[in-house]
Design a protein around this motif. Sequence first.
Motif, mmCIF file in Angstrom:
data_model
loop_
_atom_site.group_PDB
_atom_site.id
_atom_site.type_symbol
_atom_site.label_atom_id
_atom_site.label_comp_id
_atom_site.label_asym_id
_atom_site.label_seq_id
_atom_site.Cartn_x
_atom_site.Cartn_y
_atom_site.Cartn_z
ATOM 1 N N LEU A 82 73.119 71.251 72.234
ATOM 2 C CA LEU A 82 72.656 71.340 74.311
ATOM 3 C C LEU A 82 71.666 70.375 74.573
ATOM 4 N N PHE A 83 72.217 69.098 74.322
ATOM 5 C CA PHE A 83 71.504 67.870 74.624
ATOM 6 C C PHE A 83 71.395 67.840 76.101
ATOM 7 N N ARG A 84 72.428 68.677 76.022
ATOM 8 C CA ARG A 84 72.656 68.852 79.187
ATOM 9 C C ARG A 84 71.218 68.926 78.939
ATOM 10 N N SER A 85 71.206 70.314 78.347
ATOM 11 C CA SER A 85 70.448 71.546 78.690
ATOM 12 C C SER A 85 68.752 70.858 78.933
ATOM 13 N N LYS A 86 68.941 70.253 77.311
ATOM 14 C CA LYS A 86 67.441 70.015 76.930
ATOM 15 C C LYS A 86 66.416 68.348 78.046
ATOM 16 N N ALA A 87 67.608 67.960 77.914
ATOM 17 C CA ALA A 87 67.696 66.475 78.379
ATOM 18 C C ALA A 87 67.096 67.098 80.041
ATOM 19 N N SER A 88 67.984 67.463 80.914
ATOM 20 C CA SER A 88 67.258 68.939 82.482
ATOM 21 C C SER A 88 65.231 68.817 82.341
ATOM 22 N N ASN A 89 65.725 69.450 80.692
ATOM 23 C CA ASN A 89 64.508 70.210 80.763
ATOM 24 C C ASN A 89 63.605 69.171 80.556
ATOM 25 N N ILE A 90 63.664 67.643 79.757
ATOM 26 C CA ILE A 90 62.366 66.767 79.958
ATOM 27 C C ILE A 90 62.583 65.970 80.940
ATOM 28 N N GLN A 91 62.954 65.983 81.683
ATOM 29 C CA GLN A 91 63.102 64.848 83.222
ATOM 30 C C GLN A 91 62.539 65.951 84.343
ATOM 31 N N LYS A 92 62.780 67.300 84.459
ATOM 32 C CA LYS A 92 61.890 68.117 84.955
ATOM 33 C C LYS A 92 59.817 68.970 84.463
ATOM 34 N N GLU A 114 54.338 77.039 80.842
ATOM 35 C CA GLU A 114 55.454 77.229 82.216
ATOM 36 C C GLU A 114 55.904 75.865 82.440
ATOM 37 N N LEU A 115 55.762 74.982 81.192
ATOM 38 C CA LEU A 115 56.818 73.886 80.718
ATOM 39 C C LEU A 115 58.220 74.270 80.378
ATOM 40 N N PRO A 116 59.353 73.336 81.608
ATOM 41 C CA PRO A 116 61.223 73.491 81.372
ATOM 42 C C PRO A 116 61.015 73.226 79.955
ATOM 43 N N GLY A 117 61.721 74.646 79.381
ATOM 44 C CA GLY A 117 62.430 74.283 77.621
ATOM 45 C C GLY A 117 61.184 74.358 76.761
ATOM 46 N N VAL A 118 59.470 74.805 76.973
ATOM 47 C CA VAL A 118 59.001 74.332 75.971
ATOM 48 C C VAL A 118 58.093 76.819 76.774
ATOM 49 N N GLY A 119 59.083 77.208 74.916
ATOM 50 C CA GLY A 119 58.155 78.184 75.089
ATOM 51 C C GLY A 119 57.184 78.450 74.388
ATOM 52 N N ARG A 120 56.766 79.503 73.353
ATOM 53 C CA ARG A 120 55.987 80.241 72.627
ATOM 54 C C ARG A 120 55.784 79.760 71.293
ATOM 55 N N LYS A 121 56.516 79.501 70.422
ATOM 56 C CA LYS A 121 57.033 78.707 69.376
ATOM 57 C C LYS A 121 56.433 76.630 69.967
ATOM 58 N N THR A 122 57.101 76.153 70.989
ATOM 59 C CA THR A 122 56.614 75.060 70.876
ATOM 60 C C THR A 122 55.411 75.062 71.346
ATOM 61 N N ALA A 123 54.606 76.029 72.509
ATOM 62 C CA ALA A 123 53.375 75.464 72.558
ATOM 63 C C ALA A 123 52.416 75.682 71.443
#
Length: 224
Positions: A82-92, A114-123
């Motif tokens: 999912l590198f395309r969506s992840k790259a987009s989320n990193i920039q956002k 609230e950050l793009p690509g960051v869900g509960r697990k990541t947080a």
Amino acid sequence: MNAKQKTRHILDIIAEMFPDAHCELRHDNPFELTIAVLLSAQCTDETVNKVTADLFRKYKTPQDYLSVELEELEQDIRRIGLFRSKASNIQKLSRILIDKYDGDVPRTHDGLVELPGVGRKTANVVMSNAFDVPAIAVDTHVERVSKRLGLAKADDTVLIVEQKLMKLVPRDEWTLTHHRLIFFGRYHCKAQNPQCAICPLLDICKEGKKRMKPANKTKNKSSN
């Protein structure tokens, strides 16, 4: 053995098995950890570490990620699923960090999710590993192991699994338990071919006992 006693037994056993369990995503600061965990969704930590070895040399700050075209960042992480969506989320995500947090990663759970690509697990991973706030992040390993060992039900959602573990595990052990459950699931109680035959927790694992029955039946048939 009640639920608390059972949990204590499990925690003690996996502590003996994996006393040095830790976050295997390589990082030097909260920002790098946030990026690494974002990249790890549906991807192994091993692959993420290979990619971030070069990525973190090239990009040091949120502004660095915004200074290149999206296509270039995509190529830098193209080995990641999912590198395309992840790259987009990193920039956002980087834009929000600059505009709202002066380039720093927010130190609150609400701010992180609230950050793009960051869900509960990541947080939860960032809060516990970067800011030393006790948390239990439920990834595929933690979910699988919790259900197999009866700490959660088979149909429980990830959130319910997290809530049950938070009730059963002492708060000051949340982060360490998260790491040890991951190690237990990654290196012992694997999704495929779990090591039931040598598992010290087989006596309380219903699924493990079921897996061992066919082997016992086969052994009995061959001896007749």
